[in-house]
Design a protein around this motif. Structure first.
Motif, PDB file in Angstrom:
ATOM      1  N   LEU A  50      40.765  49.575  31.319  1.00  0.00           N
ATOM      2  CA  LEU A  50      39.501  49.351  32.042  1.00  0.00           C
ATOM      3  C   LEU A  50      39.001  48.155  31.822  1.00  0.00           C
ATOM      4  O   LEU A  50      38.289  47.626  32.982  1.00  0.00           O
ATOM      5  CB  LEU A  50      38.579  50.454  31.149  1.00  0.00           C
ATOM      6  N   MET A  51      39.065  47.496  30.973  1.00  0.00           N
ATOM      7  CA  MET A  51      38.685  45.971  30.751  1.00  0.00           C
ATOM      8  C   MET A  51      39.415  45.171  31.496  1.00  0.00           C
ATOM      9  O   MET A  51      38.632  44.262  32.284  1.00  0.00           O
ATOM     10  CB  MET A  51      38.622  45.496  29.361  1.00  0.00           C
ATOM     11  N   ILE A  52      40.639  45.285  31.766  1.00  0.00           N
ATOM     12  CA  ILE A  52      41.382  44.372  32.617  1.00  0.00           C
ATOM     13  C   ILE A  52      41.095  44.587  33.879  1.00  0.00           C
ATOM     14  O   ILE A  52      40.757  43.628  34.879  1.00  0.00           O
ATOM     15  CB  ILE A  52      43.009  44.615  32.304  1.00  0.00           C
ATOM     16  N   ILE A  53      41.010  45.761  34.552  1.00  0.00           N
ATOM     17  CA  ILE A  53      40.665  45.803  35.825  1.00  0.00           C
ATOM     18  C   ILE A  53      39.251  45.699  36.192  1.00  0.00           C
ATOM     19  O   ILE A  53      38.695  45.007  37.249  1.00  0.00           O
ATOM     20  CB  ILE A  53      41.134  47.508  36.306  1.00  0.00           C
ATOM     21  N   VAL A  54      38.265  45.839  35.334  1.00  0.00           N
ATOM     22  CA  VAL A  54      36.790  45.432  35.564  1.00  0.00           C
ATOM     23  C   VAL A  54      36.693  43.991  35.809  1.00  0.00           C
ATOM     24  O   VAL A  54      36.157  43.456  36.521  1.00  0.00           O
ATOM     25  CB  VAL A  54      36.082  46.046  34.423  1.00  0.00           C
ATOM     26  N   ASN A  55      37.446  43.442  34.659  1.00  0.00           N
ATOM     27  CA  ASN A  55      37.382  41.903  34.726  1.00  0.00           C
ATOM     28  C   ASN A  55      37.956  41.308  35.979  1.00  0.00           C
ATOM     29  O   ASN A  55      37.388  40.460  36.512  1.00  0.00           O
ATOM     30  CB  ASN A  55      38.091  41.397  33.514  1.00  0.00           C
ATOM     31  N   THR A  56      39.099  42.042  36.443  1.00  0.00           N
ATOM     32  CA  THR A  56      39.741  41.371  37.324  1.00  0.00           C
ATOM     33  C   THR A  56      38.901  41.845  38.831  1.00  0.00           C
ATOM     34  O   THR A  56      38.911  40.661  39.934  1.00  0.00           O
ATOM     35  CB  THR A  56      41.327  42.041  37.856  1.00  0.00           C
ATOM     36  N   MET A  57      38.317  42.908  38.817  1.00  0.00           N
ATOM     37  CA  MET A  57      37.635  43.240  39.889  1.00  0.00           C
ATOM     38  C   MET A  57      36.211  42.559  40.130  1.00  0.00           C
ATOM     39  O   MET A  57      35.817  42.245  41.162  1.00  0.00           O
ATOM     40  CB  MET A  57      37.437  44.861  39.799  1.00  0.00           C
ATOM     41  N   LEU A  84      38.219  56.960  36.199  1.00  0.00           N
ATOM     42  CA  LEU A  84      38.538  55.280  35.949  1.00  0.00           C
ATOM     43  C   LEU A  84      38.352  54.436  37.155  1.00  0.00           C
ATOM     44  O   LEU A  84      37.943  53.352  37.142  1.00  0.00           O
ATOM     45  CB  LEU A  84      40.056  55.232  35.225  1.00  0.00           C
ATOM     46  N   GLY A  85      38.567  55.011  38.409  1.00  0.00           N
ATOM     47  CA  GLY A  85      38.382  54.377  39.540  1.00  0.00           C
ATOM     48  C   GLY A  85      37.120  54.038  39.631  1.00  0.00           C
ATOM     49  O   GLY A  85      36.737  52.855  40.280  1.00  0.00           O
ATOM     50  N   ILE A  86      36.345  55.250  39.579  1.00  0.00           N
ATOM     51  CA  ILE A  86      34.730  54.884  39.827  1.00  0.00           C
ATOM     52  C   ILE A  86      34.403  53.596  38.777  1.00  0.00           C
ATOM     53  O   ILE A  86      33.475  52.888  39.159  1.00  0.00           O
ATOM     54  CB  ILE A  86      33.905  56.115  39.806  1.00  0.00           C
ATOM     55  N   ALA A  87      34.613  54.104  37.404  1.00  0.00           N
ATOM     56  CA  ALA A  87      34.055  53.245  36.256  1.00  0.00           C
ATOM     57  C   ALA A  87      34.523  51.875  36.470  1.00  0.00           C
ATOM     58  O   ALA A  87      33.553  50.816  36.241  1.00  0.00           O
ATOM     59  CB  ALA A  87      34.702  53.771  34.902  1.00  0.00           C
ATOM     60  N   THR A  88      35.903  51.463  36.864  1.00  0.00           N
ATOM     61  CA  THR A  88      36.237  49.969  37.070  1.00  0.00           C
ATOM     62  C   THR A  88      35.419  49.297  38.196  1.00  0.00           C
ATOM     63  O   THR A  88      35.310  48.258  38.243  1.00  0.00           O
ATOM     64  CB  THR A  88      37.519  50.011  37.159  1.00  0.00           C
ATOM     65  N   GLY A  89      35.172  50.257  39.247  1.00  0.00           N
ATOM     66  CA  GLY A  89      34.547  49.926  40.575  1.00  0.00           C
ATOM     67  C   GLY A  89      33.077  49.779  40.234  1.00  0.00           C
ATOM     68  O   GLY A  89      32.490  48.660  41.127  1.00  0.00           O
ATOM     69  N   ALA A  90      32.352  50.152  39.204  1.00  0.00           N
ATOM     70  CA  ALA A  90      30.916  50.341  39.377  1.00  0.00           C
ATOM     71  C   ALA A  90      30.313  48.920  39.029  1.00  0.00           C
ATOM     72  O   ALA A  90      29.292  48.790  39.589  1.00  0.00           O
ATOM     73  CB  ALA A  90      30.535  51.480  38.268  1.00  0.00           C
TER      74      ALA A  90
END
Lengths: 381, 236
Positions: A273-280, A357-363
């Motif tokens: 979650l942290m990796i993808i949120v950060n990257t996004m 997780l898709g929604i959480a990381t894009g939010a």
């Protein structure tokens, strides 16, 4: 082109970055698929074992025998529909690490108590009962050992000695039982109690456990308490648990596998979650100007949010899909001894996790994109 | 939120005030700006840097709001509309052409043109027909699959114009549309804008630094320090 196509193109504009993110998601869902399949299978537990079928064992420990005569007092309990006795013969075939679990029952009692769950048919039981040396082998064990119907097998017991001093127990395979469903544990041999009892040198006329099927609509927990109460002041007090409780307690002797799996999977997903949120967040910030252009063209906040969430959902759908497919392939082609069971419920849970997780990381990136006014975003170039 | 006037101009700015906050101070851009543009007009707005041209265009596009005063385009009072309403208004009433084209790099020419159509209830076939039609109109027939980065500046600006007119909006706003082009490409683009104005009746407001570009407009307004200082009508 449509919104999803646009989200996909956004995700693929930096192929290396997207590929690395997809690999992260794939690995996380592969770990989840395998560990959860293991828990599912090992507690064949937890999902396959019945909550209603009760096991009556010695309160002193599962290896301590109980008198066979207890069956009459258990049967006299009005809430008991059927009861059978069982003794274990734990051994190996050929080499010591090739462990073969053997449970010896009275065939008629077994059919009444556990026939449905084990997928026993009358034809199977007829062949099984032809003589005392016949056994039924579970599908998982038969496939793992390459055993066939009619084959003679020898199980060398670790602790049950025959009267002649040998620990080799020859059996003839009368049939293979399938189990009621995919999560039923079929990695064991069903032998006949009379055969084992007649041949063994010690503990004659004792059993390791009684298996009890309560009447319908009877609270299994209350019945278990009543059975234990009957023997509370006897020489061999009992401990009665449901099959599921027993298996869970048995596995917990080694470790709380469910907890360990949850911790491992939880850590993997939080890291992910942290990796993808950060990257996004960075990926969307790089595109601030383009988001300004879209807003100027008339794209509403909602549509821009859909585009960003679509991108993260795309990454999770592809990565999660590959990870789950890998776990399914591994579960399908691995040795049944590993006991991996990827059930539909597990698959459904994984799907929910992919979406969540898709929604959480894009939010967070979506929120950042939405709060920037178009006029400010257009100056971002 | 409608402006009831059958004979009134298409765009009306009345007593517009606008400033930007820099730290604790507000730097005024417009103190009392008035402007009227009739439907079907082609107006060029010139002026030195910092005169407020881009701010004016942003307000006309509905991506910025005046601090006070009224801004009416057609029947819509933009100064009273919220962000979401102005976004919806832009999708249906206005096309915009940027100096640096502002095409999305991951989409090809046709997909860039198709973008505003995604906001409309059209089938993919209907969208494709419209895209092909406008690409043909701007002289890019058959080049829809080409990516913007493989196109010249003039071709990219044609894609930008196609994107601006694909929804057939009555108003076209152009922010230095030839500022990044060579003379020949600039003349092609300006000729195209003139056709859109004369033959398709689009109202065009074009911000430019280039006096030659301004000659294509029917009138040129000079903006300086937030007020219109001069108006020149084209002889042709």
């Amino acid at each position: 082109m449509n919104f999803f196509g646009m989200a996909r193109k956004n995700a693929l504009r930096k192929p290396l970055r997207t590929a690395l993110l997809i690999i992260c998601v794939t690995v996380a869902f592969l770990i989840y698929g395998l560990t959860a399949s293991f828990v599912n299978g090992s507690q064949g537990g937890a999902s396959g074992a019945s909550e209603n079928i009760l096991g009556v064992m010695s309160a002193a420990g599962r290896t301590q025998p109980l008198p066979i005569s207890y069956i009459n007092r258990i049967k006299a309990e009005p809430d008991v529909l059927a009861v059978g006795y069982m003794t274990r013969l734990r051994g190996f075939a050929t080499v010591e690490k090739n462990i073969i679990p053997v449970s010896a029952f009275d065939p008629r009692q077994l059919m009444d108590v556990n026939g449905k769950e084990l997928g026993l048919t009358s034809q199977l039981m007829e062949r099984f009962s032809e003589n005392r040396g016949k056994v039924l082998v579970g599908r998982a064990l038969a496939e793992a050992q390459g055993w066939k119907i009619g084959q003679r097998i020898t199980v060398t017991s670790f602790d049950v000695q025959k009267q002649d001093g040998s620990r080799d127990w020859p059996f003839d395979i009368a049939g293979i039982f399938e189990g009621e469903n995919a999560s039923t544990d079929t990695y064991f041999v069903i032998a006949q109690y009379d055969y084992v009892n007649a041949m063994r040198s010690r503990h004659k006329d004792t059993v390791d456990a009684f298996v009890v099927r309560p009447q319908q609509h009877v609270a299994a927990g209350e019945l278990a308490a009543r059975i234990d109460q009957q023997f509370a002041n006897s020489a061999a007090p009992t401990r009665t648990q449901s099959e599921k409780q027993f298996l869970e307690a048995f596995l917990r002797q080694y470790a709380d596998i469910g907890l360990i799996v949850n911790l491992v999977v939880g850590a993997a997903f939080i890291t992910l979650l942290m990796i993808i949120v950060n990257t996004m967040v960075f990926a969307v910030r790089e595109r601030n100007f383009e988001i300004g252009v879209l807003k100027t063209l008339g794209f509403s906040d909602f549509r821009i949010m859909i585009l960003i969430l679509g991108e993260t959902l795309f990454i999770f759908a592809v990565g999660g899909g590959i990870g789950l497919a890998g776990a399914m392939a591994f579960a399908a082609f691995s040795s049944p001894a590993l006991g991996l069971v990827l059930s539909m419920e597990l698959f459904f849970n994984a799907m929910i996790m992919i979406i969540a997780l898709g929604i959480a990381t894009g939010a967070l990136p979506a929120r950042n994109a939405l709060k920037t006014p178009a006029v400010t975003a257009l100056r971002a170039r | 939120m409608t402006y009831d006037s059958t004979q009134s101009p298409y765009i009306v700015l009345n007593a517009i005030r606008k400033g930007y906050r820099i730290g604790s101070e507000t730097v005024p851009i417009f103190s009392n700006l008035d402007l009227e543009i009739p439907r079907g007009d082609f107006v060029a707005i010139m002026g030195p840097s910092g005169s407020g041209k881009s701010t004016l265009l942003s307000m006309l596009a509905g991506i910025d709001r005046p601090d006070s005063g009224s801004l009416c385009i057609g029947t819509c009072l933009l100064h009273q509309m919220g962000e979401a309403a102005r976004t919806a208004w832009r999708a249906g009433n206005m096309g915009i052409v940027f100096q640096f084209y502002n095409l999305l790099p991951m989409l090809n020419a046709a997909e860039n043109v198709e973008l505003p159509l995604l906001l409309r209830p059209l089938s993919s076939k209907e969208r494709r027909v419209r895209v092909e039609k406008v690409l043909d109109l701007v002289g890019l027939a058959g080049r829809g699959n080409q990516h913007p980065k493989l196109m010249s500046g003039g071709q990219q600006q044609r894609v930008g114009i196609a994107r601006a007119i694909v929804t057939d909006p009555p108003l076209l706003l152009c922010d230095e549309p030839t500022g990044d082009l060579d003379r020949k490409s600039a003349e092609d683009i300006l000729g195209m804008l003139r056709v859109l104005n004369k033959e398709m009746g689009k109202t065009i407001v074009m911000v430019t630094h280039d006096p030659q570009a301004a000659q294509y407009a029917s009138r040129t307004l000079h903006l300086d320090k937030g007020i219109f200082t001069e108006e020149r009508r084209a002889a042709r």
